[in-house]
Design a protein around this motif. Structure first.
Motif, short mmCIF file in Angstrom:
data_model
loop_
_atom_site.label_atom_id
_atom_site.label_comp_id
_atom_site.label_asym_id
_atom_site.label_seq_id
_atom_site.Cartn_x
_atom_site.Cartn_y
_atom_site.Cartn_z
N VAL A 88 -130.92 1.06 63.78
CA VAL A 88 -131.69 -0.18 63.66
C VAL A 88 -130.86 -1.27 62.99
O VAL A 88 -130.87 -2.43 63.41
CB VAL A 88 -132.99 0.07 62.87
CG1 VAL A 88 -133.71 -1.24 62.58
CG2 VAL A 88 -133.91 0.99 63.67
N LYS B 116 -145.95 3.09 65.11
CA LYS B 116 -144.91 2.34 65.82
C LYS B 116 -145.14 2.38 67.34
O LYS B 116 -145.10 1.34 68.01
CB LYS B 116 -143.52 2.90 65.49
CG LYS B 116 -143.17 2.90 64.02
CD LYS B 116 -141.72 3.30 63.79
CE LYS B 116 -141.39 4.68 64.33
NZ LYS B 116 -142.13 5.77 63.66
N VAL C 52 -139.09 0.28 61.84
CA VAL C 52 -138.80 1.63 61.35
C VAL C 52 -139.99 2.13 60.54
O VAL C 52 -140.82 1.36 60.05
CB VAL C 52 -137.53 1.66 60.48
CG1 VAL C 52 -136.31 1.22 61.27
CG2 VAL C 52 -137.69 0.78 59.23
N SER D 181 -133.74 8.28 70.58
CA SER D 181 -134.05 9.40 69.68
C SER D 181 -133.88 10.76 70.36
O SER D 181 -133.67 11.76 69.68
CB SER D 181 -135.48 9.27 69.15
OG SER D 181 -136.42 9.34 70.21
N HIS E 267 -136.29 5.79 64.55
CA HIS E 267 -136.32 6.50 63.28
C HIS E 267 -135.00 6.31 62.53
O HIS E 267 -134.98 6.29 61.30
CB HIS E 267 -136.51 8.01 63.52
CG HIS E 267 -137.94 8.41 63.75
ND1 HIS E 267 -138.44 8.67 65.00
CD2 HIS E 267 -138.96 8.57 62.88
CE1 HIS E 267 -139.71 9.00 64.88
NE2 HIS E 267 -140.05 8.95 63.61
N ASP E 268 -133.92 6.20 63.28
CA ASP E 268 -132.59 6.16 62.69
C ASP E 268 -132.33 4.78 62.08
O ASP E 268 -132.17 3.79 62.80
CB ASP E 268 -131.54 6.48 63.76
CG ASP E 268 -130.17 6.76 63.16
OD1 ASP E 268 -129.81 6.11 62.16
OD2 ASP E 268 -129.46 7.63 63.70
N LEU E 269 -132.28 4.72 60.77
CA LEU E 269 -132.09 3.44 60.08
C LEU E 269 -130.73 2.83 60.38
O LEU E 269 -130.58 1.60 60.39
CB LEU E 269 -132.26 3.63 58.58
CG LEU E 269 -133.67 4.08 58.13
CD1 LEU E 269 -133.65 4.46 56.66
CD2 LEU E 269 -134.68 3.00 58.39
N GLU F 20 -138.23 3.87 70.71
CA GLU F 20 -137.30 4.94 70.34
C GLU F 20 -136.45 5.37 71.54
O GLU F 20 -136.44 6.53 71.92
CB GLU F 20 -138.08 6.13 69.77
CG GLU F 20 -138.91 5.77 68.56
CD GLU F 20 -139.40 6.98 67.79
OE1 GLU F 20 -138.64 7.93 67.65
OE2 GLU F 20 -140.55 6.95 67.32
N GLY G 17 -136.22 -4.93 64.77
CA GLY G 17 -136.31 -3.49 64.64
C GLY G 17 -137.54 -3.09 63.85
O GLY G 17 -137.92 -3.79 62.89
N VAL H 212 -140.48 -2.80 58.24
CA VAL H 212 -140.72 -1.44 57.76
C VAL H 212 -142.22 -1.19 57.83
O VAL H 212 -143.01 -1.93 57.23
CB VAL H 212 -140.22 -1.25 56.32
CG1 VAL H 212 -140.47 0.17 55.85
CG2 VAL H 212 -138.73 -1.58 56.24
N VAL I 291 -135.71 -6.76 60.56
CA VAL I 291 -136.23 -5.39 60.48
C VAL I 291 -137.61 -5.43 59.83
O VAL I 291 -137.81 -6.10 58.81
CB VAL I 291 -135.29 -4.47 59.67
CG1 VAL I 291 -135.89 -3.06 59.57
CG2 VAL I 291 -133.91 -4.42 60.31
#
Length: 352
Positions: free
Chosen positions: A232, A67, A60, A197, A227-229, A194, A58, A241, A239
């Motif tokens: 993810v 991204k 984010v 989203s 975008h949604d943590l 995404e 993932g 970041v 993950v």
């Protein structure tokens, strides 16, 4: 009673995609007739990671952090300015023609917006079957209709919808059509930019569960951008970041969500809504000062330093590598994962 023997560690899965020092710069020019370059937007700048067989990585970060540019680079919709993208050991950034066409069959993409990524003038059968026109060896011409109907069934749509047009479907159904198109060539890797989203929360869950089921069924590797943590965390094995074109932290879901070491990750996670009032009251909220700097003129040294409460003079001079911090290099430590910060630490208070 005799002690139960400990289970041997799971063997590391082989990497199918290796990215090294990947960069994409977009030139900034002045003038209408005689254009001259006056700078560059550093959309992706020095990103390195591995995507392993059968895993979901993932990614984010805030809007504009690079991204989607990263996703387009991985499927060769954009050519990198520098760096390598190795698929099964071969650098695909140097390929063209038939060699690139063969690799693209194994790396497919599901786009963000199901309303604009499907041609409104084409039927569902034509949309999903279009990859077979480019790669006829995957499905003979006389067998394509059956193959498209099978793909519709795999993603949970009625095979009889093959002659319908995109406007006759809901957003979630359109995204399923996009996923079916991505599966058409039996790829090994799918880049999901995404993919949920633009969908309602209830539909998001359906699409995420579908992706998880398809991964298990077809042994797929995902790069999942969102975008949604929470989404993810649900779907990802590891993950990353991302902040201003670079990876700030990279680790397993548990490492990132339960033991974040980079100040930006800690601030990002502190903003996640918590439904339980008791848990919410005891949680520290980290408010960052200032705005995200322009990617055309990023700060020197650490790019997060202009908003970081831990920043010192060293941060303006030295670029922190994405590596396990020296303080956490003991085997089995709770934070033994790469973090691009000179002063990385678990927890820690925010700006005061």
């Amino acid at each position: 009673m005799p002690a139960t023997p400990s289970q041997p560690p799971e063997p590391a899965r082989e990497p199918v995609l290796e990215v090294r020092d990947l960069a994409k710069l977009y030139p900034l020019t002045q003038g209408v007739v005689f254009k001259r370059q006056v700078g560059a937007v550093k959309a992706v700048d020095g990103v390195s990671f591995e995507l392993r067989r059968g895993e979901t990585l993932g990614v984010v970060g805030e809007s504009g952090c690079g991204k989607s540019t990263l996703a387009r680079l991985l499927v060769n919709l954009e050519r990198p300015t520098a760096g390598e993208i190795r698929y099964r050991g071969e650098d695909i950034t140097k390929l063209s023609g038939r060699a690139l066409k063969a690799v693209r069959r194994n790396i497919q993409m599901v786009f963000q917006d199901p309303y604009t990524s499907l041609n409104p003038r084409m039927t569902v059968g034509d949309i999903i079957g279009e990859p077979f026109e480019i790669h006829p060896e995957v499905a003979p011409k006389g067998d394509r209709r059956r193959k498209v109907q099978e793909l519709l069934d795999v993603v949970g749509l009625n095979p009889e919808y093959i002659n319908r047009y995109p406007h006759q479907f809901s957003g979630g159904q359109r995204q399923r059509i996009g996923i079916a198109r991505g599966l058409a060539l039996n790829p090994e890797i799918i880049i999901c930019d995404e993919p949920v989203s633009a969908l309602d929360v209830s539909v998001q869950a359906q699409v995420v569960n579908l992706l998880a089921r398809l991964q298990e069924e077809f042994a797929l590797s995902y790069l999942f951008i969102a975008h949604d943590l929470s989404v993810v965390r649900h779907i990802s094995d590891r993950v990353a970041v991302m902040y201003l074109g670079r990876f700030a932290e990279l680790g397993t879901g548990t490492e990132i969500y339960d033991h974040p070491t980079h100040p930006y990750t800690q601030a990002l996670l502190s903003a996640v809504p918590v439904p339980d009032p008791e848990s919410r009251d005891g949680r520290e909220r980290i408010l960052l000062a200032g705005d995200v700097p322009s990617p055309a003129d990023p700060p020197s040294g650490c790019r997060f330093r202009t908003r970081c409460w831990k920043a010192e003079d060293r941060c303006a001079v030295e670029v922190p590598p994405l590596a396990v911090p020296p303080a956490f290099q003991a085997p089995g430590g709770p934070a033994a994962h790469p973090s691009a910060c000179h002063f990385a630490g678990v927890g820690g208070s925010g700006p005061r």
